[in-house]
Structures are given as structure tokens and as C-alpha cells.
Scaffold this active site. Structure first.
Site, PDB file in Angstrom:
ATOM      1  CG  ASP A  66       8.709  -1.457   5.437  1.00  0.00           C
ATOM      2  OD1 ASP A  66       8.884  -0.659   4.502  1.00  0.00           O
ATOM      3  OD2 ASP A  66       8.833  -1.154   6.642  1.00  0.00           O
ATOM      4  CE  LYS A  67      11.063 -10.470   1.244  1.00  0.00           C
ATOM      5  NZ  LYS A  67      12.441 -10.954   0.980  1.00  0.00           N
TER       6      LYS A  67
END
Length: 323
Positions: free
Chosen positions: A142-143
Site C-alpha cells: 500500500d502507498k
């Protein structure tokens, strides 16, 4: 393929009363006019369209007033452009590269992030991935999750890495700071699928795909815990969903963390540290696999990033001060 995607953009609209009695698949092009009927039908089959929070059949009749949401998919690889962005590479050979991704860096382009991603940087640093699906990316972080991920630089490596991921032969260990603290470690065995009402979220659901997460307690604080978490499967947001599901959501998680949790009589420094920790407290600390071509056993570890180190230091200091 094990890679799963969560788009950063969801378009929402309301069905017009004038469309009452028509089929949903015929109405969608009127609601989202930039996209063709065939494209929208494909997205409908992929489950990217919801009607009043549920995934509908294309032949469903609408009555007007329903809320339709469209989760935008990542941009096609053909639209990904090379960009001279520095990459923190910890290992590379002719077949694979291992990246130590900082928090805040998106892995591949999407509707909300058309450039500046890891994929754009890979295309510049390793031109050979231009011919590979997803620029050689076989799994993602995830970012706002930091840490290690492996990228394929050849088709032979890509195929074998995907097989190894599906066979659970790639070992991935994470550090997670959670609200509350389990008494002992354990395994969360709960299927994960798209949230029925919020397309940006995943959820434990009977219709989901099998998901297994192992965790053990490394350190306890007054109101929080540091866990070592290992993945047996690779579902989108798996650790975040599973830990929230068992009552220990990650600190700083904007989707699954809930409200801020504090121990009794916290000091100002602890309150500030928790309030200002602006991402899910999750770090991909270790990665181990057999080289996809040579079958040599390989492993890497990533140091704990500064923001997580400071959070752990503050939690430890708070616990020590209350003894």
C-alpha cells in the site's frame, strides 16, 4: 495471479428518474459518459460497479434514485511512462530487483496517481521491464506501507515469482503497531473480499478469497503492541483488515483504524505522537525467497524507518514512566 488492486478513485452518481425501467448496463453509459458501454460492461463483470452498495447484475432493472459507484481501475501499462526517479534498490541481478519502498510512494499508476510511482521509476531504471506485464511488479505494498518488495526483471522470473507467491513459498514478515495488544500470538483465518458498501475498503466476508495471517507479540506497551506479522496469502489490505477484524487495528490506519486510542493518563508527548502519526504503522521488514531462476535461497531485511522508530520510542518511554 496473486496481485490484487485497490483503486484510489471512485466515481459516484445517482440514477435519473427518467431511466426508470431500463437495464443497468444500458444506463451506465449515460451516467458515466466518458466510457463506452463495452468498457462499462467489462468493469461491471469485474465487480467495479455497485448499486446502492451492492454488486448488481448487468440486467438488473433500475427505478431511478439509486446510487451508482464506479471504482476506477489502474491505468493500462501502455500509459505508464519512464521517469528518472531514484529507487532504493537493495539487490539486483538480471532477473529480479528488491526494492525498499519508503512510505508515501504509490507502487503503480492509477486514476489518482498517473505518474511519480514506483512503476514509472522501474521503467526508467530497468528498461527491460517495458515488455513485462505491470512493469514486472508481482506483488504490491500500500502507498503508506514501507519496506521490501521484489520485482521481476525477466519473464522467466515473473512467471516463477507468481507461482511461488501463489504456493506461499515467498516469506514476508511485517512489523505492525496496533491499538491494544493481544495476549498471545495466533493466526487469523478469515476470507477477504471487497467491502459491500465502500469500494475503497476490503472486508472479512463469506464471499471473499481465503486469507491467512500469522502474528506474534514482540513488545507490549500500556495501550498498544508491536507485532511481527507474516502473510500466508496476499490479499489487498490483508494485515490491516485482519488485525482490525480481531480487535487490534493498526495505529494511524485511516480506513480500518477507527478513532484514536490512548492508555489511561497519557502524557502530552504520547498524545502528540499518536495524533501525528499519519500513516498505518506497518513496515515490510523481511523478505525471503528462492531465486526464481537459480533457486538460490535469498533473504533481506529492511531497517525500521525513522517515523516508526520514533513512535516505538515514545510508546516505550510512556510505558516506562508509568512503572
Amino acid at each position: 495471479m496473486t496481485l490484487e488492486e485497490a483503486s484510489d478513485e471512485v466515481l459516484t452518481a445517482t440514477v435519473s428518474e427518467a431511466s426508470s425501467g431500463e437495464r443497468l448496463d444500458k444506463v451506465l453509459p449515460q451516467i458515466f459518459p466518458p466510457y463506452s458501454r463495452s468498457q462499462l460492461q467489462a468493469w461491471l463483470k469485474e465487480g467495479r460497479v455497485t448499486l446502492d452498495g451492492s454488486i448488481p447484475a448487468g440486467r438488473l432493472m433500475v427505478y431511478g434514485g439509486e446510487v451508482v459507484s464506479l471504482e476506477m481501475p489502474p491505468l493500462p501499462v501502455l500509459d505508464w511512462l519512464p521517469e528518472p526517479i531514484p529507487i532504493p534498490v537493495v539487490y539486483e541481478d538480471s532477473d529480479i530487483a528488491v526494492i525498499d519502498k519508503p512510505a508515501g510512494w504509490v507502487v503503480h499508476p492509477g486514476a489518482g496517481n498517473p505518474s511519480g510511482t514506483l512503476a514509472n521509476a522501474l521503467l526508467h531504471r530497468f528498461p527491460q521491464v517495458t515488455g513485462l506485464p505491470r512493469a514486472g511488479i508481482v506483488h504490491r505494498l500500500d502507498k503508506d506501507t514501507s519496506g521490501l518488495l521484489v520485482v521481476a526483471l525477466s519473464e522467466a522470473a515473473r512467471t516463477e515469482l507468481i507461482r511461488a507467491l501463489e504456493a506461499r513459498e515467498v516469506k514476508r514478515e511485517y512489523l505492525a503497531v496496533v491499538n491494544g495488544c493481544p495476549i498471545t500470538g495466533g493466526t487469523v483465518d478469515a476470507p477477504i473480499g471487497r467491502h459491500p458498501k465502500n469500494r475503497l475498503k476490503m472486508a472479512v466476508t463469506e464471499r471473499g478469497r481465503p486469507a491467512l495471517t500469522d502474528y506474534r507479540v514482540k513488545e507490549r506497551f500500556r495501550g498498544h503492541g508491536l507485532l511481527a506479522v507474516s502473510l500466508q496469502t496476499g490479499r489487498t489490505h490483508q494485515i490491516r483488515v485482519h488485525m482490525s477484524h480481531v480487535g487490534f487495528p493498526l495505529v494511524g490506519d485511516p480506513l480500518y483504524g477507527g478513532r484514536l486510542q490512548l492508555p489511561p493518563k497519557p502524557d502530552a508527548k504520547l498524545i502528540t505522537a499518536l495524533e501525528q502519526f499519519s500513516r498505518q504503522a506497518l513496515h515490510a521488514r523481511a523478505l525471503a525467497l528462492h531465486h526464481p531462476v537459480t533457486q538460490e535461497p535469498l533473504g533481506w531485511e529492511s531497517p525500521v524507518p525513522a517515523d516508526l522508530t520514533e513512535l516505538l520510542r515514545t510508546l516505550a518511554s510512556d510505558s516506562e514512566s508509568q512503572r
